[in-house]
Design a protein around this motif. Structure first.
Motif, mmCIF file in Angstrom:
data_model
loop_
_atom_site.group_PDB
_atom_site.id
_atom_site.type_symbol
_atom_site.label_atom_id
_atom_site.label_comp_id
_atom_site.label_asym_id
_atom_site.label_seq_id
_atom_site.Cartn_x
_atom_site.Cartn_y
_atom_site.Cartn_z
ATOM 1 N N LYS A 403 1.437 -1.040 -0.326
ATOM 2 C CA LYS A 403 0.085 0.060 0.209
ATOM 3 C C LYS A 403 0.948 1.280 0.429
ATOM 4 O O LYS A 403 1.941 1.513 0.014
ATOM 5 C CB LYS A 403 -0.855 -0.133 1.340
ATOM 6 C CG LYS A 403 0.046 -0.045 2.332
ATOM 7 C CD LYS A 403 -0.906 -0.363 3.871
ATOM 8 C CE LYS A 403 -0.715 0.251 5.005
ATOM 9 N NZ LYS A 403 0.537 -0.862 5.071
ATOM 10 N N LYS A 404 0.438 3.163 -0.080
ATOM 11 C CA LYS A 404 0.625 4.163 -0.078
ATOM 12 C C LYS A 404 1.701 3.773 1.496
ATOM 13 O O LYS A 404 1.240 3.648 2.272
ATOM 14 C CB LYS A 404 0.269 5.010 -0.281
ATOM 15 C CG LYS A 404 0.603 6.475 0.154
ATOM 16 C CD LYS A 404 -0.438 7.616 -0.258
ATOM 17 C CE LYS A 404 -0.104 8.952 0.052
ATOM 18 N NZ LYS A 404 -0.898 9.782 0.350
ATOM 19 N N LYS A 405 2.871 4.486 1.221
ATOM 20 C CA LYS A 405 4.222 5.121 1.338
ATOM 21 C C LYS A 405 4.677 3.195 2.423
ATOM 22 O O LYS A 405 5.887 3.394 2.976
ATOM 23 C CB LYS A 405 3.938 5.288 3.167
ATOM 24 C CG LYS A 405 3.332 6.973 2.311
ATOM 25 C CD LYS A 405 2.931 7.409 4.101
ATOM 26 C CE LYS A 405 2.629 9.080 3.558
ATOM 27 N NZ LYS A 405 2.270 9.862 4.768
ATOM 28 N N ASN A 450 6.207 2.753 -2.713
ATOM 29 C CA ASN A 450 4.578 3.036 -2.919
ATOM 30 C C ASN A 450 4.490 4.292 -2.760
ATOM 31 O O ASN A 450 3.854 4.715 -1.806
ATOM 32 C CB ASN A 450 4.175 2.022 -2.296
ATOM 33 C CG ASN A 450 4.167 0.318 -3.522
ATOM 34 O OD1 ASN A 450 4.656 0.435 -3.936
ATOM 35 N ND2 ASN A 450 2.770 -0.339 -2.418
ATOM 36 N N THR A 452 1.842 6.216 -4.123
ATOM 37 C CA THR A 452 0.575 5.672 -3.875
ATOM 38 C C THR A 452 -0.117 4.018 -3.941
ATOM 39 O O THR A 452 1.615 3.364 -3.717
ATOM 40 C CB THR A 452 -0.941 6.532 -4.380
ATOM 41 O OG1 THR A 452 -0.446 6.020 -6.033
ATOM 42 C CG2 THR A 452 -0.132 8.238 -4.980
ATOM 43 N N ASP A 453 -1.424 3.896 -3.088
ATOM 44 C CA ASP A 453 -1.865 2.436 -3.539
ATOM 45 C C ASP A 453 -1.143 2.222 -4.932
ATOM 46 O O ASP A 453 -1.268 0.630 -5.406
ATOM 47 C CB ASP A 453 -3.497 2.582 -3.158
ATOM 48 C CG ASP A 453 -3.265 2.538 -1.734
ATOM 49 O OD1 ASP A 453 -2.138 2.923 -0.771
ATOM 50 O OD2 ASP A 453 -4.672 2.870 -1.243
#
Length: 494
Positions: A403-405, A450, A452-453
Motif C-alpha cells: 500500500k501507499k508509503k 509505493n 500511492t496505492d
C-alpha cells in the motif's frame, strides 16, 4: 387542679405525634404532585416520539415517482420497482451482458522505464560502450469467474518484434523500446487460460486442488528465483497443484503443496526433429510458527524442483546465435554445437533445484532471506572446462510493497553456469541489451517505494560479468557479457 406527671408526659407525646404526622402528610402530598407531573411529561414525550415515527414511515413509503395525468388535478402514484423488475429491465437494456459483468475482474499495469548501460567488452563486439534507452510495458486483461469451481482469463501485453521472424521472439520480456521514428508498437497475447478448482477434491488434509490449461502465470515461481524463471515468462500447456494442510495449532501450522506441469516448448512440424516439451515437478513445505518477541509468525518455505526438458537441446538454434546486428539468441549463453548446427552442447537439461526462504518481522519490518541451488544432472557437454552444470543464488529482501508509503530494498548475488539452466527462460535483465541468460555472475541491487496505492517507483542496479570468456560469438557465448546496468521505473496499476 393538680396534674399527674404521667399525664403531662402523655400530652407532650400526643402533641409531637400530631406534629410529625402533619409534616408527613404534607411531604406525601408534595410527592404525589411530583409523580403526577412526571407522568404527564412522559405521556407528552411518548406522543412526540410516536408522531415523529409516523412522519418517518410516511417518508419511507412515499412513492418514488409521481406522475400527473393529462388534465388531472391529483397526482398518479407509481409503485416502487421490485428487484425482479429492475433485473429484467437491466438485462433488456444491456442485451443480457449484465450476467457477464458479474464476477468479471479487470486488471493491468503500465510501466515506464529508463535504463543506462556501460558495456565492459564493447571494443570486442562492435557495440557502443554506453547506451541510454527508454522503454514501456503495457499489460491488461480480464478474468471471469463462472462459479467457485471454474474461471477463464486472458491478457494482452506489449513486446518488441524480432527482426528476423516478425513475431515476438523474446518469451521473457514484455518491454517495448521507444524509437524507430514514431512507429506503432506491438501488442501480443500474454495469457489465455481456463482454471478448474473442484470442491470435491477437498478431502481430508487436502485444502485445495487446481488445474489450469492454456498460457498462464508460471506456477513454479513460488519455489524458485529468477535465476531459473524470468518473472515475465508465461508457460504453455497444463499444470496441476494440490495444497495440503498437515498441522493446524495455535502456535504452529504446517502446510505443503505439490505442483506438476506438462508444458509445450516447440512443435516441430515437418522439420525432422521431435517436439520439445518440459515435464516439471515442485514440492514445497511451508511451516508457520510463532517466536517470542516477534509481532507476526515466522513463515518459511522449502521447495525441491525437477525440470525435465525433452528434446529441447536438439532443436536448431543456429538462426538465433547472437550477432551484433540483432543482439538476440534463444541459446542465451548455453554452449552451441557446430554439428549438428545450432544444437545445444549440453545435450540434455534435467535440472534439480533446491529453494529456501524464511520471512519474519522484527520490529514490524518484513525480512526475507532466500537461496537457491540448481544442478543440470544430464549435462553431456564435451567442453567440460566451460560446461558449467551448476547455478546458485542468494539474497535478502527488506520491506514489502502493498500500500501507499510501503518500501522494499533487496540484494541478490547470482552465479549461472553456461549449461546449468536453459538461458532462454531466466532473468532477461541480468546481462546485456536484450537478453539475460547463462555463463554470468554478479550482483543485483533493487529499491522500491509505493508513492500511492497504485503508483510504484523502483530503481535497480546490475553489475554482471562473464564466468568464462573463451570466445565472443563462438559456441553461443554472448557478445556483451560484462555490463553495468541501471534502471528507473514508474509503474501504474489499474
Amino acid at each position: 387542679m393538680r396534674h399527674h406527671p404521667f399525664t403531662k408526659l402523655a400530652s407532650i407525646f400526643v402533641v409531637c405525634l400530631m406534629t410529625f404526622s402533619s409534616a408527613a402528610f404534607a411531604d406525601e402530598a408534595q410527592l404525589m404532585d411530583m409523580v403526577r407531573n412526571m407522568q404527564k411529561q412522559m405521556n407528552d414525550l411518548q406522543s412526540t416520539v410516536m408522531a415523529q415515527k409516523a412522519e418517518i414511515d410516511a417518508l419511507k413509503n412515499r412513492p418514488a415517482n409521481i406522475q400527473m395525468g393529462a388534465g388531472a388535478t391529483n397526482p398518479e402514484v407509481t409503485p416502487p420497482m421490485s428487484e425482479a423488475e429492475f433485473g429484467q429491465r437491466l438485462s433488456d437494456a444491456t442485451g443480457g451482458a449484465n450476467k457477464w459483468l458479474k464476477d468479471l475482474k479487470f486488471s493491468g499495469d503500465l510501466r515506464l522505464r529508463y535504463e543506462a548501460f556501460h558495456l565492459k567488452t564493447a571494443a570486442n563486439n562492435g557495440y557502443e560502450p554506453n547506451r541510454n534507452r527508454f522503454r514501456f510495458r503495457l499489460r491488461y486483461g480480464f478474468e471471469k469467474t463462472f462459479n467457485p469451481e471454474m474461471k477463464v482469463g486472458f491478457s494482452m501485453a506489449s513486446g518488441d518484434k524480432a527482426v528476423s521472424t516478425g513475431y515476438n521472439g523474446d518469451p521473457i520480456s514484455t518491454n517495448q523500446t521507444l524509437g524507430n521514428n514514431f512507429d506503432f508498437k506491438n501488442i501480443w497475447i500474454e495469457k489465455a487460460y481456463a482454471t478448474y478448482t473442484p470442491e470435491w477434491a477437498k478431502v481430508g488434509p487436502i485444502s485445495g486442488f487446481e488445474t489450469t490449461a492454456g498460457k498462464f502465470n508460471n506456477p513454479f515461481e513460488k519455489g524458485s528465483t529468477d535465476m531459473i524463471w524470468d518473472r515475465d515468462l508465461k508457460p504453455e500447456g497444463i499444470y496441476e497443484k494440490v495444497d495440503v494442510k498437515l498441522l493446524d495449532t495455535e502456535s504452529f501450522d504446517l502446510k505443503a503443496y505439490l505442483t506438476t506441469g506438462q508444458l509445450v516448448l516447440s512443435e516441430s512440424g515437418n522439420t525432422g526433429t521431435k517436439d520439445a516439451t518440459l515435464f516439471a515437478y515442485q514440492a514445497g513445505l511451508n511451516p508457520v510458527f510463532y517466536v517470542p518477541g516477534f509481532e507476526r509468525p515466522v513463515d518459511a518455505l522449502s521447495a525441491i524442483s525437477v525440470y525435465s526438458y525433452q528434446h529441447y537441446a536438439k532443436q536448431p538454434y543456429d538462426s538465433y546465435v547472437p550477432t551484433a546486428s540483432t543482439g538476440t539468441s534463444m541459446a542465451n549463453g548455453n554452449i552451441t554445437n557446430t554439428t549438428p548446427a545450432g544444437t545445444l552442447n549440453a545435450g540434455h537439461f534435467n535440472i534439480l533445484a533446491f529453494y529456501q526462504e524464511v520471512a519474519f518481522y522484527p520490529y514490524g519490518i518484513p525480512v526475507r532471506p532466500f537461496a537457491e541451488f540448481a544442478h543440470n544432472m544430464d549435462n553431456k557437454s564435451t567442453l567440460m572446462t566451460d560446461s558449467g552444470s551448476d547455478a546458485w543464488s542468494l539474497g535478502v529482501a527488506l520491506g514489502k510493497l502493498v500500500k501507499k508509503k510501503d518500501w522494499q530494498a533487496s540484494y541478490q548475488y547470482k552465479y549461472i553456469g553456461a549449461n546449468s539452466v536453459p538461458g532462454a527462460f531466466n532473468d532477461s535483465d541480468f546481462g546485456g541489451y536484450n537478453y539475460g541468460g547463462t555463463n554470468k555472475q554478479g550482483h543485483v541491487f533493487k529499491l522500491g517505494y509505493n508513492v500511492t496505492d497504485y503508483l510504484t517507483a523502483n530503481a535497480a542496479y546490475f553489475l554482471v560479468d562473464p564466468i568464462s570468456t573463451r570466445g565472443s560469438t563462438a559456441n553461443g557465448f554472448q557478445l556483451n557479457e560484462g555490463v553495468n546496468r541501471f534502471q528507473i521505473d514508474m509503474t501504474y496499476k489499474f
